[in-house]
Each structure stands twice: as C-alpha cells, then as structure tokens.
Scaffold this motif. Structure first.
Motif, PDB file in Angstrom:
ATOM      1  N   PHE A   1       0.821  -1.209   0.000  1.00  0.00           N
ATOM      2  CA  PHE A   1       0.000   0.000   0.000  1.00  0.00           C
ATOM      3  C   PHE A   1       0.861   1.268   0.000  1.00  0.00           C
ATOM      4  O   PHE A   1       0.459   2.290  -0.569  1.00  0.00           O
ATOM      5  CB  PHE A   1      -0.949  -0.025   1.197  1.00  0.00           C
ATOM      6  CG  PHE A   1      -2.072  -1.007   1.038  1.00  0.00           C
ATOM      7  CD1 PHE A   1      -3.244  -0.641   0.404  1.00  0.00           C
ATOM      8  CD2 PHE A   1      -1.932  -2.313   1.487  1.00  0.00           C
ATOM      9  CE1 PHE A   1      -4.274  -1.554   0.228  1.00  0.00           C
ATOM     10  CE2 PHE A   1      -2.958  -3.238   1.322  1.00  0.00           C
ATOM     11  CZ  PHE A   1      -4.136  -2.857   0.693  1.00  0.00           C
ATOM     12  N   ALA A   2       2.022   1.190   0.594  1.00  0.00           N
ATOM     13  CA  ALA A   2       2.914   2.357   0.606  1.00  0.00           C
ATOM     14  C   ALA A   2       3.366   2.735  -0.796  1.00  0.00           C
ATOM     15  O   ALA A   2       3.699   3.898  -1.056  1.00  0.00           O
ATOM     16  CB  ALA A   2       4.129   2.076   1.487  1.00  0.00           C
ATOM     17  N   GLY A   3       3.370   1.765  -1.721  1.00  0.00           N
ATOM     18  CA  GLY A   3       3.811   2.041  -3.086  1.00  0.00           C
ATOM     19  C   GLY A   3       2.696   2.383  -4.056  1.00  0.00           C
ATOM     20  O   GLY A   3       2.949   2.673  -5.232  1.00  0.00           O
ATOM     21  N   LEU A   4       1.437   2.374  -3.589  1.00  0.00           N
ATOM     22  CA  LEU A   4       0.309   2.645  -4.491  1.00  0.00           C
ATOM     23  C   LEU A   4       0.243   4.119  -4.873  1.00  0.00           C
ATOM     24  O   LEU A   4       0.520   5.012  -4.067  1.00  0.00           O
ATOM     25  CB  LEU A   4      -1.005   2.245  -3.822  1.00  0.00           C
ATOM     26  CG  LEU A   4      -1.265   0.762  -3.552  1.00  0.00           C
ATOM     27  CD1 LEU A   4      -2.642   0.585  -2.919  1.00  0.00           C
ATOM     28  CD2 LEU A   4      -1.150  -0.073  -4.821  1.00  0.00           C
ATOM     29  N   THR A   5      -0.178   4.350  -6.116  1.00  0.00           N
ATOM     30  CA  THR A   5      -0.494   5.712  -6.551  1.00  0.00           C
ATOM     31  C   THR A   5      -1.999   5.906  -6.718  1.00  0.00           C
ATOM     32  O   THR A   5      -2.467   7.031  -6.863  1.00  0.00           O
ATOM     33  CB  THR A   5       0.202   6.034  -7.883  1.00  0.00           C
ATOM     34  OG1 THR A   5      -0.171   5.054  -8.868  1.00  0.00           O
ATOM     35  CG2 THR A   5       1.711   6.035  -7.732  1.00  0.00           C
ATOM     36  N   SER A   6      -2.770   4.791  -6.712  1.00  0.00           N
ATOM     37  CA  SER A   6      -4.220   4.871  -6.887  1.00  0.00           C
ATOM     38  C   SER A   6      -4.886   3.789  -6.042  1.00  0.00           C
ATOM     39  O   SER A   6      -4.452   2.632  -6.053  1.00  0.00           O
ATOM     40  CB  SER A   6      -4.591   4.688  -8.369  1.00  0.00           C
ATOM     41  OG  SER A   6      -5.997   4.685  -8.547  1.00  0.00           O
ATOM     42  N   LEU A   7      -5.961   4.157  -5.344  1.00  0.00           N
ATOM     43  CA  LEU A   7      -6.665   3.210  -4.481  1.00  0.00           C
ATOM     44  C   LEU A   7      -8.159   3.493  -4.538  1.00  0.00           C
ATOM     45  O   LEU A   7      -8.599   4.632  -4.349  1.00  0.00           O
ATOM     46  CB  LEU A   7      -6.166   3.333  -3.034  1.00  0.00           C
ATOM     47  CG  LEU A   7      -6.853   2.441  -1.984  1.00  0.00           C
ATOM     48  CD1 LEU A   7      -6.646   0.967  -2.294  1.00  0.00           C
ATOM     49  CD2 LEU A   7      -6.333   2.774  -0.587  1.00  0.00           C
ATOM     50  N   TRP A   8      -8.949   2.422  -4.796  1.00  0.00           N
ATOM     51  CA  TRP A   8     -10.414   2.525  -4.827  1.00  0.00           C
ATOM     52  C   TRP A   8     -10.971   1.487  -3.861  1.00  0.00           C
ATOM     53  O   TRP A   8     -10.786   0.288  -4.058  1.00  0.00           O
ATOM     54  CB  TRP A   8     -10.914   2.296  -6.246  1.00  0.00           C
ATOM     55  CG  TRP A   8     -12.411   2.436  -6.391  1.00  0.00           C
ATOM     56  CD1 TRP A   8     -13.319   2.766  -5.424  1.00  0.00           C
ATOM     57  CD2 TRP A   8     -13.179   2.258  -7.592  1.00  0.00           C
ATOM     58  NE1 TRP A   8     -14.598   2.805  -5.932  1.00  0.00           N
ATOM     59  CE2 TRP A   8     -14.537   2.496  -7.261  1.00  0.00           C
ATOM     60  CE3 TRP A   8     -12.837   1.932  -8.901  1.00  0.00           C
ATOM     61  CZ2 TRP A   8     -15.562   2.399  -8.211  1.00  0.00           C
ATOM     62  CZ3 TRP A   8     -13.858   1.825  -9.846  1.00  0.00           C
ATOM     63  CH2 TRP A   8     -15.203   2.065  -9.505  1.00  0.00           C
ATOM     64  N   LEU A   9     -11.635   1.959  -2.808  1.00  0.00           N
ATOM     65  CA  LEU A   9     -12.245   1.098  -1.800  1.00  0.00           C
ATOM     66  C   LEU A   9     -13.758   1.210  -1.883  1.00  0.00           C
ATOM     67  O   LEU A   9     -14.301   2.289  -2.170  1.00  0.00           O
ATOM     68  CB  LEU A   9     -11.782   1.497  -0.398  1.00  0.00           C
ATOM     69  CG  LEU A   9     -10.274   1.474  -0.138  1.00  0.00           C
ATOM     70  CD1 LEU A   9      -9.986   1.945   1.286  1.00  0.00           C
ATOM     71  CD2 LEU A   9      -9.700   0.083  -0.366  1.00  0.00           C
ATOM     72  N   GLN A  10     -14.456   0.100  -1.581  1.00  0.00           N
ATOM     73  CA  GLN A  10     -15.909   0.065  -1.696  1.00  0.00           C
ATOM     74  C   GLN A  10     -16.532  -0.647  -0.503  1.00  0.00           C
ATOM     75  O   GLN A  10     -15.989  -1.633  -0.003  1.00  0.00           O
ATOM     76  CB  GLN A  10     -16.313  -0.665  -2.987  1.00  0.00           C
ATOM     77  CG  GLN A  10     -15.693  -0.094  -4.249  1.00  0.00           C
ATOM     78  CD  GLN A  10     -15.939  -0.947  -5.471  1.00  0.00           C
ATOM     79  OE1 GLN A  10     -17.021  -1.502  -5.640  1.00  0.00           O
ATOM     80  NE2 GLN A  10     -14.941  -1.053  -6.332  1.00  0.00           N
ATOM     81  N   ASN A  11     -17.667  -0.140  -0.039  1.00  0.00           N
ATOM     82  CA  ASN A  11     -18.526  -0.824   0.942  1.00  0.00           C
ATOM     83  C   ASN A  11     -17.802  -1.146   2.253  1.00  0.00           C
ATOM     84  O   ASN A  11     -17.724  -2.295   2.663  1.00  0.00           O
ATOM     85  CB  ASN A  11     -19.101  -2.123   0.343  1.00  0.00           C
ATOM     86  CG  ASN A  11     -19.833  -1.899  -0.956  1.00  0.00           C
ATOM     87  OD1 ASN A  11     -20.445  -0.855  -1.157  1.00  0.00           O
ATOM     88  ND2 ASN A  11     -19.766  -2.853  -1.855  1.00  0.00           N
TER      89      ASN A  11
END
Length: 415
Positions: free
Chosen positions: A175-185
């Motif tokens: 997660f530290a290396g992510l540039t985009s994150l989409w979370l749902q529900n």
C-alpha cells in the motif's frame, strides 16, 4: 460401387489436405508472430490484460519468457468476471511478480480483486515483494467486496473494513507504493482512513464508494501527493480537505449531510469540482459564495441535480464573482423539467471568464422515484420552477464561446 468408393477416397483426401493446409497456415502465422522481435511482441502483449497475454504466450515455447518481461501489468476484469477469476489473479500475481528480473521496471501495475483474505494476502504480498525489489511506477488497487452494496448491512460494512485493515496491516509495503486506491462498501473506525493516507505516501488518486466512519462522521484529509479524490454516497456529515497542496480534482456524489458537505482548507491547485446530489426537502440549499470562499481557483464546475430539487441558491453576482472569477467551463446536469433556464443567468453574470456552458434539462425516469407514496415517504419535493430576475437586464457576456442546451427533441448548440 467403385465410382462411389473412388469419390469417397477423393473427398477424404481433399478434406485431409485442407486440414493439413489449415494447420500449416496456422503454424506459419504462429511462427511469424513468434519470430517478431521481443520489443514488438511486448508492445503488442502490453495492450491486453496480462492474463490474456499469458494465455497467448503459452502457445509457443519461444514466448514463455515474455510475461516476466512485461512493463505493464494489468489484471482488471469486469465485476462479473472478477469473482470467477479472483484466484487466477492471485496465482498470476504471485508467479509473474515473483519471477521477474529486478532490472525490468514496472511502469504500470493495475489489479482489481475481491476482498477474500487468503487470496488478498497472496496479491498483497506479491506486490509488496515487487515494490521492495523492483522499480514500480503507477500502481493501482481496486478492491471489490463479495457482496453488492444493495445487499450490505451495517454489520457487513464493518466486517469488510476489518478484512481490509487485516490486509493493510499484513502488507504495508504494497500500500505504501500505491499511486491509486479505490475502496468500496466499508465502515471504518475514526482513525482508519487517516492511517491509510499516512501509509500510502505516493497516493495520487483516492476513491471511496459507500465508505465512511459511521453515520454523521467527519472525514479529515491531509496528504502531500493526492491529485484527485472521489467520494461516492458515504454517510459522512462533512468531508474536510485540510491540507492538500496538489489536489486538482474533486468529485462528491450524493452526500448524506443536511449541512454543508465540504470544508476547503489549503487546496491551492483545486481547479475542477463535481457535485452530484439527488435533493430532498431537508437538504440544505448551498450558497456557492460560502462553499467556495477559499477556492477561487475553480475553472471547471459540474453540478448534477438528479432531476430533483435545485440545491444551490441564486446569489447576487457581486458576492459570487470573487470565487467564480476564473471559472471557464460549467456543466449543469439533470435540471428538473419545467425549470425556467433564466435562473442560470446568475452564473453567467458572476463568471466573466466563462467560455463554455452546457445545460441538460431532463426528468430521467431511470434515476427518479416516480411513485407518489414513495416520493412522500422519502421526502422528495414537488417540482417547482426556480424564479430569477437578472440583476442587469441589458447584461452581455464577452467571453462565452459555446452554449449547449439538451432536453428538447434535439439538442441546441450556440457557438
């Protein structure tokens, strides 16, 4: 009989020859494809989903080494497909990312997967290893829950948030290396989302769909790198953008609060704002001069009314001009039918730099509740016109180059 037998043999020979010719042609095509230079093959394979690229490479021994050389890694199936392919996604991520040469940079990595702990951990740990051993450019997670939002109870939302926190805690490097994150529900604890943001230091895009920290909770957002945020249908009382020096785009879709849904702190680069709301009687009518008082940099404004209540107040242009002075593009979507378009003049009067205005007047039967009892139960308003008298009857706009109005038998565009 002899002639018939002869014909059968000739037909059989012809069929066999045709089959052999087809096989030979197929081999020629396969050989031609396999014999292409690796750079060209990789360019072709990177244009499709990684799982399809692997299936293609299985056809030839010469191609088997190519999946570990791909610089773009896509595992992004549709919602229907992602449930069937979830374990395959985990297997491919584990095998391909685990056997890559550290010298090969991953320019893009996109993975959509279902939040099932064993599978999710495999994906998270595989990506974490890749982050630790290889150069990774853009990296995106879209995490889908096993239940559709319409079937989720409050207990489900809490459970999904717990499962995500377990994954997050087990794979912080991913997660530290992510540039985009989409979370749902997901329904998080009060400190969970700030903790996610403090760990995801490279994050440039964040989308929260039906996520919150409980009814009437307040979300405070601070981040050095975020460029775009989307919040869809959470139960937040307010979203406070405290310090986001690089934020350029914000979308807020159907907020729950009956008060002002947004607070803008330090957002010096915010230039595009999209607000979407199916209004009911209790919803507060927003004053743009107050809402946008601290963001005079807005150049693109999108307001979608869901064919229901107009939830912005008509204001004196003198109050609005300081905050709409740089506005160049405005989209007003799904204005309820019967609404006199003259009321939109206050935006024209307050935005001297406006170049393009697009208006859609439409009672959209697919998104509206039409049953009278249900409309009364959920407090939808009776349709009423919004009256407006221009402050300057002889008003002229010097910069408007394009006006488009939809909602009649044919759209009208004035250039």
């Amino acid at each position: 009989m002899k002639n018939k037998s002869g014909r059968r043999r000739r037909n059989l020979n012809a069929t066999q020859k045709a089959t052999c010719d087809e096989a030979a042609a197929s081999n020629v095509i396969e050989d031609r494809f396999s014999n292409l230079p690796n750079d060209l093959l990789l360019n072709i394979l990177e244009r499709v989903d990684t799982l399809d690229a692997i299936r293609t490479c299985i056809l030839s021994k010469q191609l088997l080494k190519l999946p570990t050389m791909l610089s773009r890694f896509y595992l992004t199936f549709s919602r229907k497909q992602v449930f069937r392919t979830n374990r395959a996604v985990a297997h491919v991520a584990d095998n391909i990312l685990g056997t890559r040469s550290p010298k090969v940079t991953i320019s893009e990595l996109k993975i959509r997967f279902v939040l099932l702990l064993d599978v999710s951990l495999t994906i998270g740990r595989s990506v974490a290893r890749a982050m630790a051993t290889q150069k990774v450019g853009a990296a995106e997670f879209e995490i889908v829950t096993k239940k559709h939002h319409g079937l989720c109870s409050s207990a489900d939302l809490l459970q999904f948030a717990k499962q995500f926190n377990d994954l997050f805690g087990a794979c912080p490097r991913a997660f530290a290396g992510l540039t985009s994150l989409w979370l749902q529900n997901m329904r998080f604890g009060e400190l969970d989302i700030p903790n996610i943001l403090s760990t995801c230091k490279r994050l440039e895009y964040l989308r929260l769909t039906r996520c919150d920290s409980g009814f009437h909770s307040v979300l405070q957002v601070e981040h050095d790198q975020l460029v775009e945020i989307e919040v869809d249908q959470g139960k937040f009382q307010r979203v406070e953008l405290i310090c986001l020096p690089k934020l350029q785009r914000l979308t807020y879709d159907n907020w729950f609060s009956s008060e002002y849904p947004l607070y803008f702190g330090f957002v010096p680069q915010l230039s595009k704002l999209s607000l979407i709301k199916t209004g009911i009687r209790s919803d507060k009518t927003l004053e743009l001069s107050q809402l946008l008082a601290n963001v005079p940099s807005i150049g693109d404004l999108h307001l979608d009314f869901g064919s229901e209540k107009i939830w912005i107040l008509r204001e004196c242009p003198k109050l609005l001009t300081p905050v709409l002075n740089k506005l160049q593009h405005v989209n007003l979507d799904h204005l309820p039918e019967g609404c006199d378009l003259a009321w939109t003049m206050f935006i024209l009067e307050a935005a001297p730099s406006l170049k393009e205005l697009c208006i859609t007047v439409w009672d959209h039967w697919c998104i509206m509740i039409t049953n009278k009892e249900l409309r009364k139960k959920y407090c939808f308003c009776e349709k009423a016109d919004v009256k407006w008298k221009p402050y300057a009857p002889d008003f002229k706009h010097k910069n408007l180059a394009k006006l488009t109005i939809y909602g009649f038998s044919n759209p009208m565009t004035i250039l």
